[in-house]
Design an enzyme around this catalytic site. Structure first.
Site, mmCIF file in Angstrom:
data_model
loop_
_atom_site.group_PDB
_atom_site.id
_atom_site.type_symbol
_atom_site.label_atom_id
_atom_site.label_comp_id
_atom_site.label_asym_id
_atom_site.label_seq_id
_atom_site.Cartn_x
_atom_site.Cartn_y
_atom_site.Cartn_z
ATOM 1 N N HIS A 129 0.856 -1.185 0.000
ATOM 2 C CA HIS A 129 0.000 0.000 0.000
ATOM 3 C C HIS A 129 0.899 1.244 0.000
ATOM 4 O O HIS A 129 2.029 1.193 0.514
ATOM 5 C CB HIS A 129 -0.841 -0.043 1.277
ATOM 6 C CG HIS A 129 -1.890 1.014 1.409
ATOM 7 N ND1 HIS A 129 -1.609 2.287 1.829
ATOM 8 C CD2 HIS A 129 -3.217 0.979 1.178
ATOM 9 C CE1 HIS A 129 -2.735 2.993 1.867
ATOM 10 N NE2 HIS A 129 -3.728 2.225 1.474
ATOM 11 N N ASP A 206 2.831 -4.480 7.768
ATOM 12 C CA ASP A 206 1.637 -3.653 7.590
ATOM 13 C C ASP A 206 0.438 -4.577 7.770
ATOM 14 O O ASP A 206 0.069 -5.339 6.875
ATOM 15 C CB ASP A 206 1.651 -3.023 6.189
ATOM 16 C CG ASP A 206 0.356 -2.276 5.883
ATOM 17 O OD1 ASP A 206 -0.604 -2.385 6.664
ATOM 18 O OD2 ASP A 206 0.299 -1.595 4.831
ATOM 19 N N GLN A 209 -4.811 -4.870 7.037
ATOM 20 C CA GLN A 209 -5.881 -5.757 6.559
ATOM 21 C C GLN A 209 -5.802 -7.136 7.211
ATOM 22 O O GLN A 209 -6.445 -8.075 6.736
ATOM 23 C CB GLN A 209 -5.812 -5.901 5.026
ATOM 24 C CG GLN A 209 -5.944 -4.611 4.253
ATOM 25 C CD GLN A 209 -7.341 -3.989 4.358
ATOM 26 O OE1 GLN A 209 -8.285 -4.578 4.868
ATOM 27 N NE2 GLN A 209 -7.467 -2.770 3.863
ATOM 28 N N LYS A 232 -10.699 0.112 10.737
ATOM 29 C CA LYS A 232 -10.934 -1.085 9.909
ATOM 30 C C LYS A 232 -11.317 -2.279 10.771
ATOM 31 O O LYS A 232 -11.411 -3.403 10.293
ATOM 32 C CB LYS A 232 -9.681 -1.427 9.096
ATOM 33 C CG LYS A 232 -9.303 -0.342 8.064
ATOM 34 C CD LYS A 232 -8.147 -0.810 7.236
ATOM 35 C CE LYS A 232 -7.445 0.306 6.489
ATOM 36 N NZ LYS A 232 -8.232 0.913 5.418
ATOM 37 N N CYS A 371 -4.952 2.768 -3.457
ATOM 38 C CA CYS A 371 -3.638 3.190 -2.933
ATOM 39 C C CYS A 371 -2.570 2.132 -3.201
ATOM 40 O O CYS A 371 -1.645 1.931 -2.383
ATOM 41 C CB CYS A 371 -3.700 3.526 -1.443
ATOM 42 S SG CYS A 371 -4.802 4.872 -1.050
#
Ligand code: C6P
Length: 413
Positions: A129, A206, A209, A232, A371
């Site tokens: 991302h 990261d 998600q 999220k 993104c």
């Protein structure tokens, strides 16, 4: 956390999300943009409202009762979040930031600017991302370091043979997305961490998600740093989390200067507060942090393994239905091996147009580059449509998505 497979009681869960009852032109909302932002359950909304009704005050500043109560709740929220991701060091290893993006920037500025130099390499993946990609790219430029990107296979997985070759003794940091927000690929970040550590490099994960959607244990992964966002995972906007191994955070300079992050200040110099406050300058994200702890309770009540299974089943079903059409191109690995999202394109229809048409049927998806512009270059398209699922979504909603795509197909025929 529940260890046993248990289907989610979606009807009961939906009752916690009144926003899902909204209708547009007589059609009930089908919210499939959860990778961008999830909806907020009532207990979290209540926690925020209750905080402002009963406890609102600045933290670490007042000796009065309200300030003390707010401070304790805010500090304990760090412990709760630490527990949620398996950080045994507790609050000292959990910094509250604005979002995932700020968490990456914190490490890139506080560690990268000081530690990187010419000859050093940062190894990323082609599916990063922009939050990680642009940040490391720009810090590398400023320090003279180089960025390298592990390629993806035709199936949309990380090419681990290439990763093993690219991570060398020159590598200072490996930064990889755990679950791709575009491909849905679940990356072997634990394995990447092992390779990084074998070469004396650090591992940044990261997890924007992954933490919201599956069990994540920072110590099992042996991540040195890991970042995610509250919005999220049923939490509020305005809060993100940086997990960092304590000795690394201790060795880093502050990222922002100002109030609360200091111990002693003179006209000549200053010393720094203890972790994690050293990295939380100014009035911090108090209500957001307390509400994020409530979101952790909410998700643990459901059981993260159950959340993962629910989303995977919906993604597989959506993948199966979408791949059954000749005029739909679906990106990423097979349906039974991905996170809870599916990105695709319908032949002859620009993804943003498709999203607008779906919106007419009250189906909310995301369209664009998500993104991940360089990844879209690799995929050979400027944009894609993306449906992403959460704990309240149903197979019927996937059917509504497919029907709405059919409407678009007719319109453009
Ligand atoms: N992806 C999406 O629709 P922030 O915006 O800082 O809370 O999260 C940034 C981020 C970082 N990494 C990954 C893998 C992400 O998916 C995101 C956010 C959203 O896919 C908005 S672009």
């Amino acid at each position: 956390m529940s260890q046993h497979a248990q289907p989610l009681d979606v009807e009961a869960i939906r009752a916690d999300f009144p926003i899902l009852q909204r209708e547009f032109d007589g059609s009930r909302l089908v919210y499939l943009d959860n990778a961008a932002t999830t909806q907020t359950p009532e207990p979290v909304v209540e926690t925020i409202a209750d905080y402002y009704r009963t406890t609102n005050a600045n933290v670490h500043r007042g000796l009065h009762q309200l300030s003390q109560e707010a401070s304790v709740a805010y500090e304990e929220a760090h412990d709760r979040v630490a527990e949620f991701v398996g950080a045994s060091g507790g609050r000292e290893e959990v910094v509250f930031t604005k979002n995932t993006t700020e968490a990456v920037n914190l490490v890139a500025y506080a560690w990268g600017l000081n530690e990187l130099g010419p000859g050093d390499e940062v190894v990323l993946t082609e599916m990063e991302h922009h939050a990680a990609l642009v940040t490391w790219q720009q810090i590398a430029k400023r320090t003279g370091a180089d960025c390298h990107y592990v390629p993806i296979t035709d199936e949309g997985r990380l090419d681990m043979d290439a990763a093993r070759e690219m991570i060398t003794d020159d590598t200072a940091m490996v930064s990889a997305v755990h679950v791709s927000n575009t491909l849905g690929t679940v990356n072997p970040v634990g394995e990447l961490a092992d390779i990084a550590h074998d070469h004396g490099a650090y591992m940044f994960v990261d997890a924007a998600q992954s933490v919201p959607n599956r069990p994540v244990d920072v110590e099992q992964l042996d991540a040195d740093f890991l970042a995610f966002s509250g919005h999220k995972m049923g939490g509020p906007t305005g809060i993100g989390v940086l997990y960092g191994k304590r000795h690394l955070l201790e060795g880093m300079e502050p990222y922002l200067y100002g109030g609360d992050m200091i111990l002693k200040v003179t006209f000549e110099d200053a010393t720094w507060n203890e972790l994690p406050w050293k990295f939380e300058a100014g009035t911090p994200v108090i209500s957001q942090g307390i509400a994020l702890a409530e979101a952790c309770d909410y998700l643990d009540e459901l059981g993260m393994a159950n959340v993962e299974r629910h989303e995977a089943a919906l993604a597989e079903y959506a993948h199966d239905r979408l791949t059954s059409f000749d005029d739909v191109e679906v990106y990423g690995p097979p349906g039974d091996d991905r996170g809870g999202l599916v990105a695709f394109n319908l032949d002859g229809v620009h993804a943003p147009d498709l999203s607008s048409i779906l919106n007419d049927s009250a189906v909310a998806i995301r369209a664009g580059d998500h993104c991940t512009q360089p990844l879209h270059d690799v995929l050979g398209t400027a944009a894609s449509a993306r449906a992403s699922f959460y704990v309240y979504n149903t197979r019927e909603e996937v059917d509504r998505l497919i029907e709405a795509i059919d409407d678009a197909r007719q319109l453009f025929a």
